[in-house]
Scaffold this motif. Structure first.
Motif, PDB file in Angstrom:
ATOM      1  N   GLY A  18       0.798  -1.220   0.000  1.00 46.21           N
ATOM      2  CA  GLY A  18       0.000   0.000   0.000  1.00 46.21           C
ATOM      3  C   GLY A  18       0.827   1.265   0.000  1.00 46.21           C
ATOM      4  N   GLU A  19       2.055   1.193   0.492  1.00 47.25           N
ATOM      5  CA  GLU A  19       2.935   2.360   0.557  1.00 47.25           C
ATOM      6  C   GLU A  19       3.661   2.616  -0.754  1.00 47.25           C
ATOM      7  N   ASP A  20       3.525   1.689  -1.716  1.00 47.44           N
ATOM      8  CA  ASP A  20       4.149   1.904  -3.028  1.00 47.44           C
ATOM      9  C   ASP A  20       3.441   3.044  -3.747  1.00 47.44           C
ATOM     10  N   LEU A  23       3.362   5.173  -9.593  1.00 48.72           N
ATOM     11  CA  LEU A  23       4.415   5.007 -10.597  1.00 48.72           C
ATOM     12  C   LEU A  23       4.976   3.587 -10.567  1.00 48.72           C
ATOM     13  N   VAL A  24       5.209   3.053  -9.374  1.00 47.95           N
ATOM     14  CA  VAL A  24       5.712   1.678  -9.234  1.00 47.95           C
ATOM     15  C   VAL A  24       4.721   0.702  -9.871  1.00 47.95           C
ATOM     16  N   ILE A  25       3.437   0.906  -9.609  1.00 48.12           N
ATOM     17  CA  ILE A  25       2.405   0.011 -10.140  1.00 48.12           C
ATOM     18  C   ILE A  25       2.320   0.126 -11.658  1.00 48.12           C
ATOM     19  N   ARG A  26       2.326   1.334 -12.159  1.00 40.62           N
ATOM     20  CA  ARG A  26       2.288   1.519 -13.620  1.00 40.62           C
ATOM     21  C   ARG A  26       3.467   0.818 -14.288  1.00 40.62           C
ATOM     22  N   ASP A  68       1.541  10.045 -10.534  1.00 41.07           N
ATOM     23  CA  ASP A  68       2.528   9.001 -10.243  1.00 41.07           C
ATOM     24  C   ASP A  68       2.894   8.929  -8.766  1.00 41.07           C
ATOM     25  N   GLY A  69       2.862  10.053  -8.064  1.00 40.29           N
ATOM     26  CA  GLY A  69       3.263  10.082  -6.667  1.00 40.29           C
ATOM     27  C   GLY A  69       2.192   9.629  -5.680  1.00 40.29           C
ATOM     28  N   THR A  70       0.985   9.400  -6.166  1.00 46.76           N
ATOM     29  CA  THR A  70      -0.105   8.949  -5.296  1.00 46.76           C
ATOM     30  C   THR A  70       0.238   7.584  -4.712  1.00 46.76           C
ATOM     31  N   LEU A  71      -0.101   7.373  -3.448  1.00 47.21           N
ATOM     32  CA  LEU A  71       0.138   6.075  -2.822  1.00 47.21           C
ATOM     33  C   LEU A  71      -0.941   5.086  -3.234  1.00 47.21           C
ATOM     34  N   VAL A  72      -0.535   3.853  -3.411  1.00 43.86           N
ATOM     35  CA  VAL A  72      -1.448   2.783  -3.813  1.00 43.86           C
ATOM     36  C   VAL A  72      -2.626   2.686  -2.842  1.00 43.86           C
TER      37      VAL A  72
END
Length: 138
Positions: A18-20, A23-26, A68-72
């Motif tokens: 959840g803290e990712d 951008l990491v997910i994309r 992109d900076g939004t937290l999952v």
């Protein structure tokens, strides 16, 4: 022959926390060609580590309107994550997806994420079955 979830699920599964960041997910989705990722967390007891599914994030959740900076954890679906056992029938999985109007289900065994089953997996199953039947007839 009874087809089970484990016969058509995608594995291994890419998971995230959840803290990712989005951008990491994309990046993960693009690199791996996937459209949904289970979001997990761990609790550490002195005797064992337990994994818990906190939510699921899909390509729809991270549309271009999400930075992109939004937290999952701020955009994932966390109210209900649909889970099925790997030994369950694909019919049970299909009914679950239809009943809850979802496109992804997490497949688990012994408290661990083992795979994902998606509506696309059912399209592949139908295509393969149709192709096999056609070859038998020819």
């Amino acid at each position: 022959m009874r087809i089970q979830v484990k016969d058509i699920m995608s594995a291994p599964v890419t998971t995230a926390m959840g803290e990712d960041s989005v951008l990491v997910i994309r990046t993960l989705m693009k690199e791996k060609g996937i459209h949904a990722i289970p979001i997990i967390s761990y609790t550490n007891d002195t005797l064992k580590v337990d994994m818990t599914i906190q939510g699921i994030i899909t390509a729809t959740d991270i549309s271009t309107e999400v930075s992109d900076g939004t937290l999952v954890k701020d955009v994932m679906t966390s109210s209900v994550v649909h889970v099925i056992h790997v030994d369950s029938s694909v019919q049970a999985a299909a009914k679950m997806m239809l009943r809850h109007n979802v496109h992804h289900i997490v497949a688990m065994d012994d408290g661990e994420v083992k795979g994902m089953i998606s509506s696309l997996d059912f399209v592949k199953l139908v295509a393969e079955y149709t192709l096999e039947q056609k070859q038998v007839l020819n």
